[in-house]
Design a protein around this motif. Structure first.
Motif, PDB file in Angstrom:
ATOM      1  N   GLY A  55     -36.118-105.682   1.440  1.00 53.77           N
ATOM      2  CA  GLY A  55     -35.943-104.399   2.112  1.00 53.77           C
ATOM      3  C   GLY A  55     -34.856-103.535   1.509  1.00 53.77           C
ATOM      4  N   SER A  56     -34.132-104.031   0.505  1.00 53.41           N
ATOM      5  CA  SER A  56     -33.052-103.270  -0.107  1.00 53.41           C
ATOM      6  C   SER A  56     -33.605-102.292  -1.129  1.00 53.41           C
ATOM      7  CB  SER A  56     -32.066-104.204  -0.807  1.00 53.41           C
ATOM      8  OG  SER A  56     -31.538-105.128   0.104  1.00 53.41           O
ATOM      9  N   THR A  57     -32.902-101.185  -1.274  1.00 46.40           N
ATOM     10  CA  THR A  57     -33.253-100.179  -2.270  1.00 46.40           C
ATOM     11  C   THR A  57     -32.196-100.184  -3.353  1.00 46.40           C
ATOM     12  OG1 THR A  57     -34.310 -98.822  -0.598  1.00 46.40           O
ATOM     13  CG2 THR A  57     -33.744 -97.738  -2.645  1.00 46.40           C
ATOM     14  N   GLY A  58     -32.642-100.127  -4.603  1.00 45.68           N
ATOM     15  CA  GLY A  58     -31.713-100.143  -5.717  1.00 45.68           C
ATOM     16  C   GLY A  58     -32.249 -99.340  -6.883  1.00 45.68           C
ATOM     17  N   VAL A  59     -31.512 -99.408  -7.985  1.00 47.04           N
ATOM     18  CA  VAL A  59     -31.849 -98.663  -9.187  1.00 47.04           C
ATOM     19  C   VAL A  59     -32.176 -99.651 -10.295  1.00 47.04           C
ATOM     20  CG1 VAL A  59     -30.987 -97.015 -10.889  1.00 47.04           C
ATOM     21  CG2 VAL A  59     -30.313 -96.797  -8.506  1.00 47.04           C
ATOM     22  N   VAL A  60     -33.255 -99.402 -11.036  1.00 46.74           N
ATOM     23  CA  VAL A  60     -33.636-100.267 -12.152  1.00 46.74           C
ATOM     24  C   VAL A  60     -32.612-100.083 -13.263  1.00 46.74           C
ATOM     25  CG1 VAL A  60     -35.387-100.742 -13.885  1.00 46.74           C
ATOM     26  CG2 VAL A  60     -36.069-100.182 -11.558  1.00 46.74           C
ATOM     27  N   ALA A  61     -31.946-101.191 -13.633  1.00 50.42           N
ATOM     28  CA  ALA A  61     -30.915-101.138 -14.669  1.00 50.42           C
ATOM     29  C   ALA A  61     -31.509-101.423 -16.044  1.00 50.42           C
ATOM     30  CB  ALA A  61     -29.805-102.136 -14.353  1.00 50.42           C
ATOM     31  N   GLU A  62     -32.401-102.418 -16.127  1.00 49.12           N
ATOM     32  CA  GLU A  62     -32.986-102.782 -17.412  1.00 49.12           C
ATOM     33  C   GLU A  62     -34.248-103.586 -17.180  1.00 49.12           C
ATOM     34  OE1 GLU A  62     -31.204-106.237 -19.564  1.00 49.12           O
ATOM     35  OE2 GLU A  62     -29.556-105.942 -18.148  1.00 49.12           O
ATOM     36  N   LYS A  63     -35.004-103.762 -18.259  1.00 53.82           N
ATOM     37  CA  LYS A  63     -36.175-104.628 -18.223  1.00 53.82           C
ATOM     38  C   LYS A  63     -35.821-105.892 -18.979  1.00 53.82           C
ATOM     39  CE  LYS A  63     -41.065-104.897 -18.874  1.00 53.82           C
ATOM     40  NZ  LYS A  63     -42.311-104.218 -19.029  1.00 53.82           N
ATOM     41  N   ARG A  64     -36.139-107.047 -18.402  1.00 50.79           N
ATOM     42  CA  ARG A  64     -35.812-108.337 -19.008  1.00 50.79           C
ATOM     43  C   ARG A  64     -37.086-109.167 -19.039  1.00 50.79           C
ATOM     44  NH1 ARG A  64     -30.554-111.350 -16.831  1.00 50.79           N
ATOM     45  NH2 ARG A  64     -29.676-109.368 -17.496  1.00 50.79           N
ATOM     46  N   GLY A  65     -37.773-109.155 -20.179  1.00 50.30           N
ATOM     47  CA  GLY A  65     -39.067-109.819 -20.272  1.00 50.30           C
ATOM     48  C   GLY A  65     -40.072-109.059 -19.438  1.00 50.30           C
ATOM     49  N   ARG A  66     -40.725-109.755 -18.498  1.00 47.35           N
ATOM     50  CA  ARG A  66     -41.650-109.099 -17.569  1.00 47.35           C
ATOM     51  C   ARG A  66     -40.932-108.581 -16.340  1.00 47.35           C
ATOM     52  NH1 ARG A  66     -45.722-112.330 -14.750  1.00 47.35           N
ATOM     53  NH2 ARG A  66     -45.750-110.638 -13.305  1.00 47.35           N
TER      54      ARG A  66
END
Length: 74
Positions: free
Chosen positions: A38-49
């Motif tokens: 239920g938490s909202t956050g910001v995508v920091a990076e992609k790590r593999g899939r």
């Protein structure tokens, strides 16, 4: 809950995009800890899939590593 739609696993997110973590119990791999549900956050990076999501939690910023099956756009 049955099988999840395949499009949920194939969705992609850009860095800086806001996402909500919603755990899909039908997919056990790549689940974050239940405290992030239920938490909202910001995508920091992609790590593999998976994606690393920065979540503000208790006055601190925590990193949750989550597969796209457990993410929705906020």
């Amino acid at each position: 809950r049955g099988l999840s739609p395949i499009t949920r696993a194939l969705q992609s997110f850009d860095e800086g995009e806001q996402v909500t973590i919603v755990i899909d119990s039908g997919v056990h791999s790549g689940q974050p800890h239940k405290r992030f549900h239920g938490s909202t956050g910001v995508v920091a990076e992609k790590r593999g899939r998976a994606y690393v999501v920065d979540v503000r939690f208790g006055g601190k910023i925590k990193k949750a590593i989550v597969l796209p099956e457990h993410l929705r756009r906020a």
